[in-house]
Scaffold this motif. Structure first.
Motif, mmCIF file in Angstrom:
data_model
loop_
_atom_site.group_PDB
_atom_site.id
_atom_site.type_symbol
_atom_site.label_atom_id
_atom_site.label_comp_id
_atom_site.label_asym_id
_atom_site.label_seq_id
_atom_site.Cartn_x
_atom_site.Cartn_y
_atom_site.Cartn_z
ATOM 1 N N THR A 182 0.849 -1.197 0.000
ATOM 2 C CA THR A 182 0.000 0.000 0.000
ATOM 3 C C THR A 182 0.884 1.245 0.000
ATOM 4 O O THR A 182 1.890 1.295 0.716
ATOM 5 N N MET A 183 0.506 2.196 -0.799
ATOM 6 C CA MET A 183 1.223 3.468 -0.800
ATOM 7 C C MET A 183 0.201 4.588 -0.609
ATOM 8 O O MET A 183 -0.871 4.563 -1.215
ATOM 9 N N VAL A 184 0.561 5.532 0.244
ATOM 10 C CA VAL A 184 -0.343 6.640 0.542
ATOM 11 C C VAL A 184 0.345 7.974 0.246
ATOM 12 O O VAL A 184 1.570 8.050 0.128
ATOM 13 N N HIS A 185 -0.454 8.978 0.107
ATOM 14 C CA HIS A 185 0.038 10.342 -0.002
ATOM 15 C C HIS A 185 -1.094 11.236 0.476
ATOM 16 O O HIS A 185 -2.164 10.745 0.841
ATOM 17 N N ASN A 186 -0.843 12.535 0.515
ATOM 18 C CA ASN A 186 -1.938 13.424 0.902
ATOM 19 C C ASN A 186 -1.822 14.747 0.161
ATOM 20 O O ASN A 186 -1.182 15.682 0.635
ATOM 21 N N PRO A 187 -2.444 14.809 -1.012
ATOM 22 C CA PRO A 187 -2.392 16.054 -1.789
ATOM 23 C C PRO A 187 -3.361 17.110 -1.260
ATOM 24 O O PRO A 187 -3.393 18.218 -1.784
ATOM 25 N N THR A 188 -4.126 16.787 -0.234
ATOM 26 C CA THR A 188 -5.120 17.745 0.272
ATOM 27 C C THR A 188 -4.505 18.629 1.347
ATOM 28 O O THR A 188 -3.424 18.359 1.870
ATOM 29 N N GLY A 189 -5.208 19.677 1.714
ATOM 30 C CA GLY A 189 -4.767 20.590 2.755
ATOM 31 C C GLY A 189 -5.168 20.140 4.152
ATOM 32 O O GLY A 189 -4.946 20.857 5.130
ATOM 33 N N THR A 190 -5.758 18.974 4.260
ATOM 34 C CA THR A 190 -6.228 18.470 5.562
ATOM 35 C C THR A 190 -5.358 17.307 6.004
ATOM 36 O O THR A 190 -5.111 16.392 5.217
ATOM 37 N N SER A 191 -4.884 17.345 7.240
ATOM 38 C CA SER A 191 -4.131 16.207 7.765
ATOM 39 C C SER A 191 -5.097 15.153 8.273
ATOM 40 O O SER A 191 -6.167 15.471 8.808
ATOM 41 N N TYR A 192 -4.727 13.904 8.081
ATOM 42 C CA TYR A 192 -5.541 12.793 8.600
ATOM 43 C C TYR A 192 -4.672 11.938 9.503
ATOM 44 O O TYR A 192 -3.547 11.610 9.172
#
Ligand SMILES: [Cu+2]
Length: 365
Positions: A182-192
């Protein structure tokens, strides 16, 4: 935001469902018997074995895989996590989960896969933070690329379901080890924080009158890792794989990345084009969807053992700069072998070094 895909996915699933029926009982109006729309999302954003080696990400700590088996409902549920996903973090900068291994708890046919992302409270997290997940059966070789493990499921940020094909499933044996990448990233302005990837997998007992279907990953990188670099401007890449079994391909979808133009599948032995899939992009060149092509009108596209398949992917990288590992080109379909028993040779010999495999071996012989 990417709902538009779903419409495209429905016809494919219908056709798959139809193709699964015996040919003699498959009049056109039988489309009404196709499963309901919520079962039908297709596989177009699935990844092939791209990260089996090569990339060097930091490793996220504390990521575990849990499974629950609901024997009454015949559903296995996997949960991988927790994952911490700071805002505005690319996949290269994000610490990535290590491969986790799912030990198959019982002999079964796996029928479908429904992925989603949730937080610790069970609330949905947007799929966009999932770069991809890929499932590989380490106890079997892929029928097109035996140097690879058998690729059984994949999903990208669209979190598309792999629908059930009535009458067909993927056969697993108890204690098969499934590698989950699994690979993740976060292009959004919200941290999860504390995100889990959850995959629900309905299954059938091995005694069910279910036949085996095999996902077919036909990759422009042939039998290598799927990710490749794009230079600025136009790119055309070609790969080949050889089908070693007689059988039929029911239909195909495609997987590409941003700036994609087209991917084609040809049977170069027959000198025939099997499918042409044109990418749909938004005005910035970001990939919106890939179409689906089916072969229902001819009862499936027939492959003969020895047929060479040629995959060609074209991109137009309009960013003006090279994109490292920016591309993939995979045609994904379902293959029904004419003789399923031939596929049993793809089971890999037990490795005596691990207790689990040794136990499986003594049971199977
Ligand atoms: Cu990809």
């Amino acid at each position: 935001m990417k709902r538009a895909h779903w419409k495209l996915q429905i016809p494919f699933a219908m056709v798959i469902a139809l193709a699964a029926l015996p040919r003699t009982t498959r009049p056109a109006q039988q489309q009404q018997n196709a499963p309901p729309a919520h079962d039908m999302e297709h596989m177009q954003h699935n990844h092939g074995g791209f990260m089996q080696e090569g990339m060097h990400h930091a490793v996220a700590k504390g990521v575990k895989l849990e499974q629950q088996v609901d024997a009454a409902a015949h559903i296995m549920t996997l949960r991988e996590g927790p994952l911490t996903l700071p805002a505005n973090t690319s996949h290269m900068k994000m610490p990535q989960p290590p491969d986790v291994f799912w030990t198959i708890p019982l002999d079964a046919f796996l029928l479908a896969y429904t992925p989603r992302l949730v937080d610790a409270n069970g609330n949905a997290v947007p799929g966009i933070v999932l770069h991809h997940t890929a499932f590989w059966n380490t106890d079997r070789s892929d029928f097109l690329c035996p140097n690879k493990e058998e690729h059984i499921f994949g999903a990208g940020s669209e979190l598309t379901n792999w629908m059930e094909i009535p009458g067909y499933g993927y056969r697993v044996q108890k204690s098969d080890k499934i590698r989950i990448e699994t690979m993740v990233h976060n292009p959004t302005g919200t941290s999860y924080d504390k995100v889990y990837l959850e995959v629900k997998i309905p299954y059938a007992d091995p005694a069910a009158t279910t036949k085996s279907v095999y996902p077919a990953w036909m990759d422009v990188q042939s039998c290598g890792n799927s990710g490749y670099d794009l230079k600025a401007g136009k790119n055309e890449n070609t790969g080949t794989v050889t089908v070693k079994y007689n059988g039929i391909l029911l239909g195909v979808g495609g997987h590409m990345h941003d700036y994609a133009k087209q991917i084609t599948l040809e049977d170069s032995t027959r000198k025939e084009t099997v499918a042409i899939l044109d990418a749909k992009l938004d005005d910035k060149g970001q990939l919106l969807s890939m179409p689906v092509v089916t072969f229902l009108d001819r009862g499936g596209y027939e492959f003969s053992a020895g047929d060479q398949l040629r995959i060609t992917a074209t991109y137009d990288n309009i960013t003006g700069k090279p994109l490292a590992s920016g591309a993939m080109g995979i045609v994904v379909g379902y293959f029904l072998p004419a003789n399923d028993s031939a596929m049993s040779a793809l089971r890999r010999k037990p490795k005596p070094t691990t207790r689990q495999v040794a136990a499986a071996s003594s049971r199977d012989r």
